[in-house]
Write an enzyme that holds these catalytic residues in place. Structure first.
Site, PDB file in Angstrom:
ATOM      1  CG  ASP A  13      30.330 -58.267 -64.312  1.00 33.66           C
ATOM      2  OD1 ASP A  13      30.004 -57.511 -65.118  1.00 33.66           O
ATOM      3  OD2 ASP A  13      29.859 -58.144 -63.845  1.00 33.66           O
ATOM      4  CB  ALA A  14      33.895 -54.961 -62.894  1.00 35.45           C
ATOM      5  CE1 TYR A  15      32.095 -51.302 -60.678  1.00 34.93           C
ATOM      6  CE2 TYR A  15      31.803 -51.103 -62.659  1.00 34.93           C
ATOM      7  CZ  TYR A  15      32.711 -50.519 -61.713  1.00 34.93           C
ATOM      8  OH  TYR A  15      33.566 -49.586 -62.293  1.00 34.93           O
ATOM      9  NE  ARG A  41      24.170 -54.424 -62.023  1.00 31.12           N
ATOM     10  CZ  ARG A  41      24.450 -54.376 -62.681  1.00 31.12           C
ATOM     11  NH1 ARG A  41      25.680 -53.790 -62.772  1.00 31.12           N
ATOM     12  NH2 ARG A  41      25.921 -55.362 -63.023  1.00 31.12           N
ATOM     13  CG  ASN A 118      28.730 -52.940 -69.321  1.00 40.51           C
ATOM     14  OD1 ASN A 118      29.198 -52.847 -70.474  1.00 40.51           O
ATOM     15  ND2 ASN A 118      27.681 -52.850 -68.997  1.00 40.51           N
TER      16      ASN A 118
HETATM   17  C1  LAC Z   1      30.166 -54.980 -65.963  1.00 38.60           C
HETATM   18  C2  LAC Z   1      28.412 -55.013 -65.368  1.00 38.60           C
HETATM   19  C3  LAC Z   1      26.985 -55.050 -66.023  1.00 38.60           C
HETATM   20  O1  LAC Z   1      30.455 -54.652 -65.055  1.00 38.60           O
HETATM   21  O2  LAC Z   1      28.666 -55.864 -64.081  1.00 38.60           O
HETATM   22  O3  LAC Z   1      30.110 -54.784 -66.550  1.00 38.60           O
END
Ligand code: LAC
Length: 226
Positions: A13-15, A41, A118
C-alpha cells in the site's frame, strides 16, 4: 509464515505504509496538525468507500482534495492558499524512515516489489519520486485501471494480473487494517504493518502476520542480514 516466505513479490500500500501522510500537516500547521490530518484521512477513506458504493468513481486526487475541503471547514479554517499548499505537499511526501532499507533488502533478495494504491498514477509517480523510492519499486499499480477503490476485489486482482502471480505468491503489506483484510479475503499472503498498535479489525479474514515496523519485514520473508 511459510506462505509469506515463499512469496515471489511484495506489494505495498502507498499512503501511510511507505509514504508518510502526516508530514504535510506537521510542516504547515502547528497545534491543530494531528486533528486535521486524522479528519482529512478519515474523510478521504470514507469518500473513497462511499463513491465506490454509489458507483460514482472519481480519482484519488479529487477525493483527497474534497476530503481536505471538508476537514478545513470542520476546523473553521478558511484559507485557500493553505489548502493548495497541503495538496501540493501530498504530492511530495517523504518516505517513512523504515521504508528504503526494507525495499532494498527485498530487491537484493531477488523478489519483485510494487505499489498497489488508491492513488492516481500521477500522484503515485510524483510522491514516489519525491520520497526517492522510484528505483526501489518495479511497478506502480493504481486503482484507476479498474475504476473502483480498495477494498474491491477487482483492485487486488489487478496485482495478480500485472505480476502474473497467483494471489498466494504475493505478499501484500499495508498499514491499513481494512486494506489488509481486503487483500487477505482475496487470497494474498498479508502482513499488516500495525504502526500504531491498533486493535485487530473485526472483519472477515485476518492477515497472516502483523509487524510494528517495516524493519521487521525482511526477516518475515526469510531474508537474513549477511
Ligand atoms: C492507498 C491508501 C489506501 O495507498 O493508503 O491505497
Amino acid at each position: 509464515m511459510r506462505a509469506i516466505q515463499r512469496c515471489a513479490a511484495v506489494v505495498f500500500d502507498a499512503y501511510g505504509t511507505l509514504l508518510d501522510i502526516g508530514a504535510p500537516t506537521q510542516a504547515l500547521l502547528n497545534e491543530r496538525a494531528d486533528a486535521l490530518a486524522q479528519l482529512w484521512r478519515r474523510k478521504q477513506l470514507e469518500y473513497s468507500w462511499l463513491r465506490s458504493l454509489m458507483g460514482r468513481h472519481a480519482d484519488f486526487e479529487r477525493v483527497t482534495a474534497e476530503a481536505l475541503d471538508y476537514a478545513l471547514a470542520a476546523h473553521a479554517i478558511e484559507d485557500p492558499r493553505l489548502a493548495e499548499r497541503l495538496l501540493a505537499a501530498y504530492r511530495n511526501l517523504p518516505a517513512y524512515a523504515d521504508a528504503p532499507a526494507a525495499l532494498a533488502a527485498i530487491r537484493a533478495n531477488g523478489r519483485r516489489t510494487a505499489i498497489l494504491s488508491n492513488g492516481s498514477p500521477g500522484m503515485l509517480a510524483a510522491a514516489v519520486a519525491s520520497a526517492d523510492l522510484a528505483d526501489s519499486l518495479d511497478m506502480l499499480l493504481s486503482v484507476e485501471d479498474v475504476g473502483v477503490f480498495k477494498p474491491h476485489p477487482k483492485v487486488y486482482a489487478l496485482a495478480s494480473q500485472r505480476l502474473d502471480l497467483a494471489a498466494e505468491k504475493i505478499c501484500f503489506v499495508s498499514a491499513n487494517g481494512w486494506d489488509a483484510a481486503g487483500a487477505a479475503a482475496c487470497g494474498f499472503s498479508v502482513v499488516w504493518l500495525n504502526r500504531r498498535s491498533e486493535p485487530d479489525e473485526r472483519l472477515p479474514v485476518r492477515p497472516a502476520a502483523q509487524i510494528p515496523s517495516l524493519g521487521d519485514l525482511p526477516a518475515l520473508l526469510g531474508i537474513h542480514h549477511e
